[in-house]
Design a protein around this motif. Structure first.
Motif, PDB file in Angstrom:
ATOM      1  N   TYR A   1      10.954  24.596  -1.906  1.00  0.00           N
ATOM      2  CA  TYR A   1       9.954  24.085  -2.844  1.00  0.00           C
ATOM      3  C   TYR A   1      10.609  24.014  -4.218  1.00  0.00           C
ATOM      4  O   TYR A   1      11.172  25.001  -4.690  1.00  0.00           O
ATOM      5  N   PHE A   2      10.543  22.868  -4.859  1.00  0.00           N
ATOM      6  CA  PHE A   2      11.159  22.736  -6.179  1.00  0.00           C
ATOM      7  C   PHE A   2      10.332  21.815  -7.064  1.00  0.00           C
ATOM      8  O   PHE A   2       9.515  21.023  -6.579  1.00  0.00           O
TER       9      PHE A   2
ATOM     10  N   PHE B   1      20.337  23.315  -0.939  1.00  0.00           N
ATOM     11  CA  PHE B   1      19.431  23.149   0.192  1.00  0.00           C
ATOM     12  C   PHE B   1      18.571  21.892   0.109  1.00  0.00           C
ATOM     13  O   PHE B   1      17.713  21.673   0.961  1.00  0.00           O
ATOM     14  N   ILE B   2      18.778  21.073  -0.907  1.00  0.00           N
ATOM     15  CA  ILE B   2      17.959  19.880  -1.071  1.00  0.00           C
ATOM     16  C   ILE B   2      18.459  18.784  -0.137  1.00  0.00           C
ATOM     17  O   ILE B   2      19.627  18.417  -0.154  1.00  0.00           O
TER      18      ILE B   2
ATOM     19  N   TRP C   1      10.020  22.595   5.502  1.00  0.00           N
ATOM     20  CA  TRP C   1      10.513  23.548   6.490  1.00  0.00           C
ATOM     21  C   TRP C   1      11.823  22.999   7.039  1.00  0.00           C
ATOM     22  O   TRP C   1      11.846  21.929   7.648  1.00  0.00           O
ATOM     23  N   LEU C   2      12.916  23.716   6.823  1.00  0.00           N
ATOM     24  CA  LEU C   2      14.218  23.271   7.290  1.00  0.00           C
ATOM     25  C   LEU C   2      14.437  23.677   8.743  1.00  0.00           C
ATOM     26  O   LEU C   2      14.123  24.797   9.145  1.00  0.00           O
ATOM     27  N   ASP C   3      14.995  22.743   9.525  1.00  0.00           N
ATOM     28  CA  ASP C   3      15.377  22.993  10.922  1.00  0.00           C
ATOM     29  C   ASP C   3      14.262  23.660  11.725  1.00  0.00           C
ATOM     30  O   ASP C   3      14.447  24.743  12.294  1.00  0.00           O
ATOM     31  N   PRO C   4      13.091  23.010  11.815  1.00  0.00           N
ATOM     32  CA  PRO C   4      11.990  23.631  12.565  1.00  0.00           C
ATOM     33  C   PRO C   4      12.215  23.684  14.070  1.00  0.00           C
ATOM     34  O   PRO C   4      11.603  24.490  14.762  1.00  0.00           O
TER      35      PRO C   4
END
Length: 413
Positions: free
Chosen positions: A241-242, A251-252, A263-266
């Protein structure tokens, strides 16, 4: 699924029989060995959860040439709808008899492989071999191109917008709670001294972290735009969140937007089943946490200087000077006497103190213009106030270069 075909009337032909094979060769244009090779490629992508692909050949037993596109859309796309919530199915339909082929992509695949990209793959990899009557080589070449394209894009887009359940306001609430009540802990080589908090059956880590930033208490909340929730079984859930300004881009991912929770890599997990119970638990514990429910600000207390933290030595040293500081209205009191005025920038967590003429407390060393500036951090659990002297300007920001972090404890009345 997407299609470029408008309505037509389908003739009465044999209905397509749904089977579980990934390569269904009604026209018998592939050998058994070739089917095994194609199935192996498709299965690998299927097992990775990237896409579900079916390769199907049909002929006049199913439709006619004029209704080929509509038949594919109406009858074949249901075979590989893709995983629930992902819509990542791909149907590759081929007819040697009609000299036609069509690829139908699920909505999830459309995001990473457009109709234009699909058309280019067909024209560049499938058709040239098909014209030479080499259907296996053409299919293998085209399939490899699809796999390469999708896997490459997934690396850029392997995330989902979770904002409808993991509300941005809840992300900010958890982040604030961890920063106010957490302790520093390194949980991967990428970061150092991550703010962390241990809930009943899970841990929360904030990142990415500049070296010693959390220990020195020299940070802004917005610096921590990544949150990892780790369950007791070791499983991690990573969220982003940014706002408009991001200090760095580790991580963007491509096409992420500000003020959304991603959600990264769900994988094959569902946020409603796998993550929501964890969010509910954290929110409940934060509500019950007496310190987090304390509405008081640090300016509501009187403080006594107890320690200084020396970053080069990574060591706290006790102070015996009996220096105290208190705040009332806009006045600052040193050792019980009014010595000046103060101002607070809550967004940047900056406390500025302007001393009366001739006044100079022993802990105030770095003065810029007519004020002393500090980055403040109020840890409600420890009941400590951390003040980081800011001694230089970098653009529009104030930074700490040489100062030692001052640690105050609440002065007993």
């Amino acid at each position: 699924m997407s299609t470029l075909v408008v309505g037509q009337t389908n003739p009465n032909k044999n209905q397509f029989v749904v089977k579980k094979e990934r390569v269904i060769d009604y026209e018998r244009i592939f050998s058994d060995k070739e089917i095994q090779q194609l199935d192996s490629i498709v299965n690998d992508l299927w097992q990775k959860g990237i896409a579900e692909i079916a390769i199907i050949t049909i002929d006049e037993r199913h439709t006619d040439k004029d209704h080929f596109d509509q038949y594919v859309f109406n009858n074949l796309t249901g075979y590989v709808p893709g995983e629930y919530g992902k819509n990542n199915g791909i149907v590759i339909a081929i007819s040697k008899q009609f000299r036609l082929m069509r690829i139908e992509n699920g909505y999830g695949i459309e995001k990473i492989m457009s109709d234009e990209a699909t058309k280019k793959i067909i024209e560049k990899y499938f058709i040239p071999k098909f014209k030479d009557d080499n259907y296996f080589e053409g299919t293998r070449s085209g399939l490899d191109a699809i796999v390469s394209h999708v896997e490459k894009k997934v690396q850029q887009y392997n995330y989902t917008d979770a904002s409808s359940i993991f509300l941005p306001s809840l992300f900010q609430k958890i982040r604030t709670f961890v920063l106010e009540n957490g302790t520093p802990q390194t949980f991967r080589n990428l970061d150092n001294d991550n703010p962390s908090y241990n809930f009943t059956s899970l841990d929360v880590f904030l990142g990415p972290a500049r070296k010693q930033a959390f220990i020195l208490k020299d940070f802004l909340e917005t610096d921590y735009y990544e949150m990892t929730i780790r369950k007791s079984d070791g499983k991690d859930y990573q969220f982003i969140y940014f706002g408009e300004h991001v200090p760095e881009q580790t991580f963007i991912k491509k096409n992420m937007h500000a003020y959304r929770v991603y959600w990264l890599d769900p994988g094959d997990q569902l946020i409603s089943q796998d993550v929501w119970p964890l969010l509910y638990q954290m929110e409940d514990e934060m509500t019950q946490h007496s310190a987090s429910s304390n509405p008081k600000k640090f300016t509501d207390y009187s403080w006594k200087l107890k320690q200084e933290f020396y970053p080069m030595e990574r060591k706290y040293k006790n102070i015996d000077r009996n220096d105290t500081i208190a705040f009332f209205q806009d006045h600052v009191f040193i050792k019980g006497e009014k010595k000046g005025v103060f101002d607070i920038n809550e967004n940047k967590r900056v406390l500025s103190i302007k001393m009366d003429d001739g006044q100079h407390p022993s802990f105030a060393i770095f003065k810029m213009e007519d004020r002393y500036y500090y980055r403040y951090h109020f840890n409600k659990t420890e009941q400590k106030l951390y003040l980081v002297p800011l001694d230089e300007k970098e653009g529009n920001d104030l930074i700490s270069v040489e100062g030692c972090t001052l640690v105050f404890e609440i002065l007993e009345q």
